[in-house]
Structure formats: C-alpha cells, structure tokens
Motif scaffolding. Structure first.
Motif, PDB file in Angstrom:
ATOM      1  N   LEU A 196       0.827  -1.212   0.000  1.00 43.21           N
ATOM      2  CA  LEU A 196       0.000   0.000   0.000  1.00 43.21           C
ATOM      3  C   LEU A 196       0.862   1.263   0.000  1.00 43.21           C
ATOM      4  O   LEU A 196       0.518   2.248  -0.667  1.00 43.21           O
ATOM      5  CB  LEU A 196      -0.944  -0.001   1.200  1.00 43.21           C
ATOM      6  N   ILE A 197       1.961   1.245   0.713  1.00 43.00           N
ATOM      7  CA  ILE A 197       2.872   2.399   0.706  1.00 43.00           C
ATOM      8  C   ILE A 197       3.447   2.586  -0.694  1.00 43.00           C
ATOM      9  O   ILE A 197       3.522   3.716  -1.193  1.00 43.00           O
ATOM     10  CB  ILE A 197       3.978   2.247   1.772  1.00 43.00           C
ATOM     11  N   ARG A 198       3.845   1.498  -1.346  1.00 44.88           N
ATOM     12  CA  ARG A 198       4.377   1.598  -2.715  1.00 44.88           C
ATOM     13  C   ARG A 198       3.345   2.216  -3.652  1.00 44.88           C
ATOM     14  O   ARG A 198       3.673   3.091  -4.462  1.00 44.88           O
ATOM     15  CB  ARG A 198       4.787   0.219  -3.223  1.00 44.88           C
ATOM     16  N   LEU A 199       2.117   1.756  -3.558  1.00 47.87           N
ATOM     17  CA  LEU A 199       1.050   2.289  -4.409  1.00 47.87           C
ATOM     18  C   LEU A 199       0.870   3.783  -4.169  1.00 47.87           C
ATOM     19  O   LEU A 199       0.819   4.584  -5.110  1.00 47.87           O
ATOM     20  CB  LEU A 199      -0.246   1.525  -4.139  1.00 47.87           C
ATOM     21  N   ALA A 200       0.810   4.178  -2.921  1.00 50.41           N
ATOM     22  CA  ALA A 200       0.611   5.598  -2.595  1.00 50.41           C
ATOM     23  C   ALA A 200       1.827   6.439  -2.977  1.00 50.41           C
ATOM     24  O   ALA A 200       1.667   7.562  -3.474  1.00 50.41           O
ATOM     25  CB  ALA A 200       0.307   5.750  -1.110  1.00 50.41           C
ATOM     26  N   VAL A 201       3.028   5.923  -2.758  1.00 46.52           N
ATOM     27  CA  VAL A 201       4.232   6.686  -3.143  1.00 46.52           C
ATOM     28  C   VAL A 201       4.253   6.891  -4.651  1.00 46.52           C
ATOM     29  O   VAL A 201       4.607   7.970  -5.128  1.00 46.52           O
ATOM     30  CB  VAL A 201       5.525   5.995  -2.652  1.00 46.52           C
ATOM     31  N   TYR A 202       3.847   5.888  -5.401  1.00 51.14           N
ATOM     32  CA  TYR A 202       3.749   6.069  -6.857  1.00 51.14           C
ATOM     33  C   TYR A 202       2.794   7.218  -7.163  1.00 51.14           C
ATOM     34  O   TYR A 202       3.108   8.105  -7.954  1.00 51.14           O
ATOM     35  CB  TYR A 202       3.277   4.786  -7.556  1.00 51.14           C
TER      36      TYR A 202
END
Length: 142
Positions: free
Chosen positions: A87-93
C-alpha cells in the motif's frame, strides 16, 4: 468501476508480485482477470487502466523503494509487512509520479484500504510513513 476498486485491484496485483517472480507475473495477471470474483465487473477499459498503473509502479519500483527507505525511520523494506509495504508503494507512486492524484487522496486511500486488508496498526503506520514522505518532498498535502 470506482477509483477505490481500481486501487484495490492494483494493490492485489502488486501484492501477488511479492510471492511470484517477474516471469510468473504475466500468468498472475491473466489469472487475476479470469477470476470472476476479482474481475466480475471490470470492463476491458478498466482492465487496461489497472494493468497500465500496475506496470508503471513496477517500472518505478526501485525509485519508490528508495523513497520509502529514506523516510521510514527504523524500518527496512524487508522488515515491513507485505500489505503495508504494498500500500505504501502504491501511494508513493501516486504521490511522486501521478499528478492526477492529490497527495492527500493518495494517503487517505492507502489508509482506507489498509483498514480492509491490513492489521490493526497498518492504517496509522502507513499514514505516518506517507505523511513523512510528503513533508520531505516539500509538496503540498493536497
């Protein structure tokens, strides 16, 4: 298909990537979209959008992970729970590479999806890491 449902689909594909090799992911994508429970009401256009976003995130994964590592004090990528990390990866993208998504929306959506798929501490952990990333970037939180 709502934007949240689209994000959840991208999240699920990214999560599968944690357990499958790059070579296996085309088959995983096919299986994901064949699964009637997963793709019951996803249009062909929706599938294309999901695959495109997934591909862009994977393309930027090294940069995304560097941003996370630089801002998650006391946490390394391997130490993070896979749901939280995904979820962090998705949001950072979305924060870093997708100008169509306001930072606050990216954070709020990650937190809401964490409530559904993560552990009890996932929403606050994800919120804290993402807020630090946005603040470190010097960008507005809108």
């Amino acid at each position: 298909m709502s934007r949240r449902a689209q994000r959840e689909s991208v999240f699920k594909l990214l999560f599968r990537r944690e357990f499958n090799s790059d070579e296996e992911m085309p088959e995983q994508l096919r299986l994901f979209f064949e699964d009637s429970e997963e793709s019951g009401n996803i249009s062909d256009e929706g599938k294309e959008e999901i695959e495109e976003k997934y591909g862009k995130i994977v393309e930027h994964m090294e940069e995304i992970d560097k941003i996370i590592s630089d801002n998650a004090q006391g946490w390394t990528i391997p130490r993070m729970g896979k749901v939280d990390l995904t979820l962090i990866r998705l949001a950072v993208y979305e924060i870093t590479f997708d100008d169509a998504v306001p930072n606050l929306v990216a954070i709020d959506e990650a937190v809401e999806i964490a409530k559904k798929f993560g552990g009890d501490s996932s929403p606050s952990f994800i919120n804290g890491v993402l807020a630090k990333i946005v603040n470190a970037s010097g960008e507005s939180n809108e």
